[in-house]
Design a protein around this motif. Structure first.
Motif, short mmCIF file in Angstrom:
data_model
loop_
_atom_site.label_atom_id
_atom_site.label_comp_id
_atom_site.label_asym_id
_atom_site.label_seq_id
_atom_site.Cartn_x
_atom_site.Cartn_y
_atom_site.Cartn_z
N ALA A 43 -5.35 4.14 0.40
CA ALA A 43 -5.42 3.45 1.69
C ALA A 43 -6.87 3.15 2.06
O ALA A 43 -7.20 2.06 2.54
N LEU A 44 -7.76 4.12 1.81
CA LEU A 44 -9.18 3.86 2.04
C LEU A 44 -9.70 2.77 1.12
O LEU A 44 -10.56 1.96 1.50
N GLY A 51 0.80 -1.22 0.00
CA GLY A 51 0.00 0.00 0.00
C GLY A 51 0.83 1.26 0.00
O GLY A 51 0.56 2.20 -0.75
N LEU A 52 1.88 1.28 0.81
CA LEU A 52 2.73 2.46 0.89
C LEU A 52 3.49 2.68 -0.41
O LEU A 52 3.62 3.82 -0.88
N LYS A 53 4.03 1.61 -1.00
CA LYS A 53 4.74 1.76 -2.26
C LYS A 53 3.79 2.22 -3.35
O LYS A 53 4.15 3.06 -4.19
N GLY A 54 2.56 1.68 -3.36
CA GLY A 54 1.59 2.14 -4.35
C GLY A 54 1.28 3.62 -4.18
O GLY A 54 1.15 4.35 -5.17
N ASN A 55 1.15 4.06 -2.93
CA ASN A 55 0.90 5.48 -2.68
C ASN A 55 2.01 6.35 -3.24
O ASN A 55 1.77 7.38 -3.90
N GLU A 79 2.91 13.47 6.31
CA GLU A 79 1.67 13.22 7.05
C GLU A 79 0.72 12.28 6.31
O GLU A 79 0.25 11.29 6.89
N PRO A 80 0.41 12.53 5.02
CA PRO A 80 -0.52 11.61 4.36
C PRO A 80 0.03 10.19 4.22
O PRO A 80 -0.73 9.22 4.29
N ASN A 134 0.00 15.64 -4.14
CA ASN A 134 0.90 15.13 -3.11
C ASN A 134 0.17 14.57 -1.89
O ASN A 134 0.76 13.81 -1.12
N PHE A 135 -1.10 14.94 -1.70
CA PHE A 135 -1.78 14.61 -0.45
C PHE A 135 -2.98 13.68 -0.61
O PHE A 135 -3.29 12.93 0.31
#
Length: 509
Positions: A480-481, A140-144, A317-318, A472-473
């Motif tokens: 994630a949602l 998830g983080l890498k996709g973000n 933060e995001p 960016n945000f």
């Protein structure tokens, strides 16, 4: 009537008088007629022309595609009387551009699900169970990160910030350095989260396993970001040269390749480092220390670019909040993946989450570009609603963003049917696709995308009105949602199917 001598005297005095009476030439208003004798009027006219030229250049940057047109009853070819809208694409052109990368992204998530179904039986996943907990958070983080990079570069390309070789090189170096910083830090945080979530249930902690998780996560994030970043730059540059809107193709490709490449790298690296624990345990801390030691270099390079400097300071933060949201979905998956009543959920979860995240990322990137064409973050153009939008305005208005929302929503059912058929043909998850299962699965998928598209319409405009760049945000929160909603709805569907007895007869050996 002015004589030629009087005309010359007027020119020497600093005016821009028209041709003398009786001479041929176009009529030209003298600045004295509206701003006095100082000649300031000429300067105003020049500035206005430059501003108009800049607006035309920014507009043309997004409207190069010949298939883009305005779906209205006005067939007039005179467009000078009213300003042109930034995004003028038909539903057909949007669907045509999104379809291929959407299918590619879907097959990427199918491949990721199949890989996860295989590697979950490896020794490293059996004896270092925290690696399995690490999977959803790191994916998830890498996709973000990758989809945010794609959205940021797509907007830069559409508004003309990558037209010259100098600007292009500046954007490439700054953004590549930025995602290396983010990937290293995110990989480290994801490993800490995996250790914590693995330690809480059984109370057992192993320092060797913790170092293994750190080294595997950081190395995977760094290498995947390097590879995916170069692919994204190539996709965006190629899209611009082919007259395709990068917003329609970049984010799905980033998402699909991100899941597959990251999961494959994580599995291979963690397996290799696990083998080194027996004879050379010092390899794991050395790998972790090496990638962390490179952080100062990437920070220095990212700070030199004004566009990435702001994200370097304010873009954490995001990502961190998105990690917390994704971790909740990871906990749901961790609790259901080993339950025989939820057989196959490990294969279908990456697909439903990936498709939902891809579609909402496309919509968020398009809305962000639309707003960037109207001004700067913090401004309130007429196109940005000040209140929470209604579902009717999000999906049924004549606005181009509403049109794209309808197109993206209509892609859900045919896309998932193709992906489900692919999984069934490859016998993934050892489950049989019954009509009742397909009905519940499609209901969960449609509800997920419907909720995400509505939240995207509200969130992007809300962030824009608060001087935050949505590129960016917004995407980290939305994807994630998507993971949380998709995993939750899929687990609920599997539970209902188990209650009515549909899954009992479909679980294979």
């Amino acid at each position: 009537m002015a004589t030629p001598a009087e005309h010359r005297e007027a020119l020497e005095a600093g005016g821009t008088a028209g041709p003398p009476d009786g001479c041929a030439g176009p009529a030209r208003a003298q600045p004295r007629e509206f701003l006095g004798s100082e000649g300031a009027g000429v300067e105003v006219v020049v500035l206005e022309s430059r501003a108009n030229a800049k607006g035309v250049r920014e507009e043309d940057a997004l409207l190069e595609n010949g298939s883009q047109s305005n779906e209205s009853d006005d067939t007039s070819t005179d467009r000078g009387a009213e300003p042109a809208s930034p995004l003028k694409e038909t539903s057909f052109s949007i669907g045509l551009q999104v379809l291929f990368p959407f299918l590619l992204a879907g097959f990427g998530t199918v491949a990721a699900g199949m890989v996860l179904d295989i590697v979950q039986h490896w020794d490293v996943f059996k004896y270092v169970t925290e690696v399995f907990i690490l999977v959803p958070a790191l994916l998830g983080l890498k996709g973000n990160l990758e989809m945010t990079l794609a959205s940021r570069l797509s907007t830069a390309a559409n508004i003309g910030q990558m037209d010259t070789p100098k600007e292009l090189w500046k954007m490439i170096t700054g953004n590549m350095a930025l995602i290396q910083v983010q990937a290293t830090v995110v990989g480290f945080l994801a490993s800490i989260a995996a250790v914590i979530f693995g330690w809480i249930p059984d109370g057992h902690f192993s320092i060797d396993h913790a170092v293994l998780l750190c080294a595997s996560s950081v190395a995977t994030a760094f290498i995947a970001s390097l590879v995916l970043g170069m692919i994204m730059i190539g996709v965006i540059i190629g899209s611009r040269k082919m007259g395709i809107n990068p917003d329609n193709v970049a984010t799905p490709i980033a998402a699909s390749l991100g899941d597959l490449i990251t999961l494959a790298l994580l599995s291979g690296i963690s397996w290799g480092l696990y083998k080194e624990l027996e004879s050379r345990a010092y390899v794991n801390p050395l790998v972790c220390a090496f990638f962390i030691a490179l952080l100062p270099i990437w920070i220095v390079v990212a700070r030199r670019n004004a566009a990435t400097r702001e994200v370097l300071y304010s873009g954490w933060e995001p990502v961190i909040i998105a990690m917390a949201i994704s971790s909740v979905g990871g906990l749901i998956l961790d609790r259901t993946v080993s339950d025989p009543n939820f057989a196959g959920i490990a294969v279908f979860t990456p697909v439903i989450n990936g498709v939902g995240g891809n579609l909402v990322a496309v919509q968020a990137s398009r809305i962000s570009t639309y707003l960037h064409m109207s001004g700067m973050p913090g401004e309130s153009p007429e196109t940005a609603p000040r209140k929470c939008p209604s579902p009717c305005s999000t999906f049924f208005s004549s606005d181009v963003n509403s049109r794209s929302a309808r197109v993206l929503f209509l892609l859900v059912v045919p896309g998932h049917l193709v992906f489900l058929y692919t999984i069934s043909s490859m016998r993934g998850g050892h489950t049989t696709l019954t009509p009742i299962f397909i009905l519940f699965y499609m209901t969960a998928a449609l509800l997920q995308v419907l909720i995400l598209l509505y939240i995207a319409d509200w969130m992007v405009h809300w962030m824009w009105g608060r001087d935050l760049d949505p590129d960016n945000f917004s995407i980290p929160y939305l994807t994630a949602l998507g993971d949380l909603i998709g995993t939750g709805l899929l687990a609920l569907s599997f539970h209902i199917l188990w209650l009515i007895g549909d899954r009992d007869s479909d679980v294979g050996d």
